[in-house]
Design a protein around this motif. Structure first.
Motif, short mmCIF file in Angstrom:
data_model
loop_
_atom_site.label_atom_id
_atom_site.label_comp_id
_atom_site.label_asym_id
_atom_site.label_seq_id
_atom_site.Cartn_x
_atom_site.Cartn_y
_atom_site.Cartn_z
N GLU A 28 -10.69 21.69 -4.06
CA GLU A 28 -10.19 23.03 -4.85
C GLU A 28 -11.73 23.21 -5.20
N ARG A 29 -12.54 22.71 -5.22
CA ARG A 29 -14.35 23.30 -6.02
C ARG A 29 -14.68 24.12 -4.51
N GLY A 30 -14.65 23.81 -3.39
CA GLY A 30 -15.23 24.12 -2.35
C GLY A 30 -16.91 23.40 -1.85
N GLU A 31 -17.18 22.80 -3.03
CA GLU A 31 -18.10 22.54 -3.39
C GLU A 31 -18.19 20.67 -2.91
N SER A 32 -17.22 20.09 -2.18
CA SER A 32 -17.47 18.80 -2.34
C SER A 32 -16.64 18.86 -0.67
N GLU A 33 -16.47 17.54 -0.52
CA GLU A 33 -16.16 17.11 0.85
C GLU A 33 -14.94 16.38 0.38
N VAL A 34 -13.80 15.84 0.63
CA VAL A 34 -12.53 14.99 -0.35
C VAL A 34 -11.70 14.45 1.08
N PHE A 35 -11.62 12.41 0.44
CA PHE A 35 -11.48 11.85 2.41
C PHE A 35 -10.38 11.41 0.91
N VAL A 36 -9.22 11.64 1.22
CA VAL A 36 -8.08 10.30 1.48
C VAL A 36 -7.66 9.03 2.15
N LYS A 37 -8.24 7.82 1.81
CA LYS A 37 -7.61 6.83 2.37
C LYS A 37 -6.77 6.03 1.36
N ARG A 38 -6.59 5.01 1.98
CA ARG A 38 -5.46 4.09 1.13
C ARG A 38 -6.23 2.38 1.78
N VAL A 39 -5.81 1.40 1.05
CA VAL A 39 -6.48 0.05 1.33
C VAL A 39 -4.81 -0.43 1.99
N PRO A 40 -5.24 -1.43 2.32
CA PRO A 40 -5.13 -2.52 3.15
C PRO A 40 -3.49 -3.20 2.44
N GLU A 41 -2.25 -3.34 3.30
CA GLU A 41 -1.62 -4.02 2.62
C GLU A 41 -0.93 -5.40 2.91
N THR A 42 -0.87 -6.33 2.36
CA THR A 42 -0.66 -7.21 2.25
C THR A 42 0.40 -7.61 2.49
N MET A 43 1.39 -6.92 1.82
CA MET A 43 2.95 -7.24 2.43
C MET A 43 2.69 -7.65 3.49
N ALA A 44 4.08 -8.31 4.10
CA ALA A 44 4.40 -8.57 5.39
C ALA A 44 5.30 -7.02 5.46
N GLU A 45 4.75 -7.49 6.49
CA GLU A 45 5.53 -4.93 7.97
C GLU A 45 7.30 -5.73 7.44
N GLU A 46 8.48 -6.98 7.46
CA GLU A 46 9.49 -7.02 7.75
C GLU A 46 10.33 -6.93 6.02
N THR A 47 9.14 -7.22 5.05
CA THR A 47 9.07 -7.34 3.18
C THR A 47 8.92 -5.85 3.03
N LEU A 48 7.96 -4.54 3.27
CA LEU A 48 7.92 -3.59 2.84
C LEU A 48 9.32 -3.06 3.55
N PRO A 58 0.01 7.97 6.75
CA PRO A 58 -0.74 9.01 8.35
C PRO A 58 -2.25 8.55 7.30
N TYR A 59 -2.58 7.97 5.88
CA TYR A 59 -3.99 7.46 5.69
C TYR A 59 -4.26 6.77 6.43
N ASP A 60 -5.99 6.87 6.70
CA ASP A 60 -6.05 5.59 7.44
C ASP A 60 -7.25 4.79 6.48
N VAL A 61 -6.85 3.19 6.41
CA VAL A 61 -7.64 2.57 6.05
C VAL A 61 -8.66 2.14 5.40
N ALA A 62 -9.40 2.11 4.18
CA ALA A 62 -10.78 2.33 4.24
C ALA A 62 -11.46 0.31 4.34
N SER A 63 -12.49 0.53 4.26
CA SER A 63 -13.16 -0.95 4.31
C SER A 63 -14.13 -1.05 2.80
N PRO A 64 -14.00 -2.16 2.80
CA PRO A 64 -14.49 -1.68 1.17
C PRO A 64 -16.23 -1.50 1.35
#
Length: 200
Positions: A28-48, A58-64
């Motif tokens: 909402e500031r309009g003077e900033s560029e905002v990105f939304v990312k997630r950290v990698p999942e460590t649980m097995a998909e079958e567990t999730l 829908p969000y990309d995984v970030a890298s350290p």
């Protein structure tokens, strides 16, 4: 223009919902560029799948290594026994090279959370998270009491001067309330305002 990252981990979607509100507020500031990312999942998909967790975010995984590209980072994590989730911890434990290069010194860091219960560790999770940010030399921002939703006791709600929060309930069925969403948006606005002032 300030560059802001909202970086989160979410098992069932509560933190992801708050991350979207934080990002909306920051934008909402309009003077900033905002990105939304997630950290990698460590649980097995079958567990999730078995526990009904998020499988397709829908969000990309970030890298350290990319963290130093941002002027402010707003971290979101569920609480695990009063601390950040292991997924977030694992991600941050890979930032040693950035630490050794001082890549986050002077950048803004802020934290928001989700817990199962009202007294499930909102504040301890955020305060313990701050330790990592301080080791990186980051400037810590919370939620000032100019946020009207922090005051009052008319309903059970997450959020504190340390950062936004939501209460998921024991079975995870409770969704972030309007008040909790408002605090998250305010946190995004506040961090963006500081980032623009310092880096814009």
């Amino acid at each position: 223009m300030a560059k802001i990252l909202v970086l989160f981990y979410s098992t069932w979607g509560h933190v992801q919902t708050l991350a979207e509100e934080v990002a909306f507020g920051a934008g909402e500031r309009g003077e900033s560029e905002v990105f939304v990312k997630r950290v990698p999942e460590t649980m097995a998909e079958e567990t999730l799948v078995r526990i009904g967790g998020l499988v397709n975010s829908p969000y990309d995984v970030a890298s350290p290594g990319e963290l130093s590209e941002y002027d402010a980072i707003i971290f979101g994590t569920p609480t695990r026994f009063g601390n950040m989730s292991s997924q977030m911890r694992t991600f941050l434990d890979q930032t040693g090279e950035i630490w050794s290069n001082g890549g986050l010194i002077g950048k803004i860091g802020s934290v928001f959370v989700s817990t199962a219960s009202q007294h499930g560790g909102h504040e301890t999770t955020i305060i313990s998270f701050h330790t990592t940010l301080l080791h990186h030399g980051m400037l810590i921002a919370g939620v000032p009491y100019s946020c009207p939703e922090l005051s009052g006791a008319s309903e059970v709600t997450g959020g504190s001067p340390y950062g936004a929060g939501t209460i998921a309930g024991g079975d995870g069925a409770r969704l972030p309330s309007a008040r909790e969403r408002a605090i998250a948006r305010f946190q995004g606005q506040h961090v963006a305002s500081l980032a623009v002032r310092l880096f814009g």
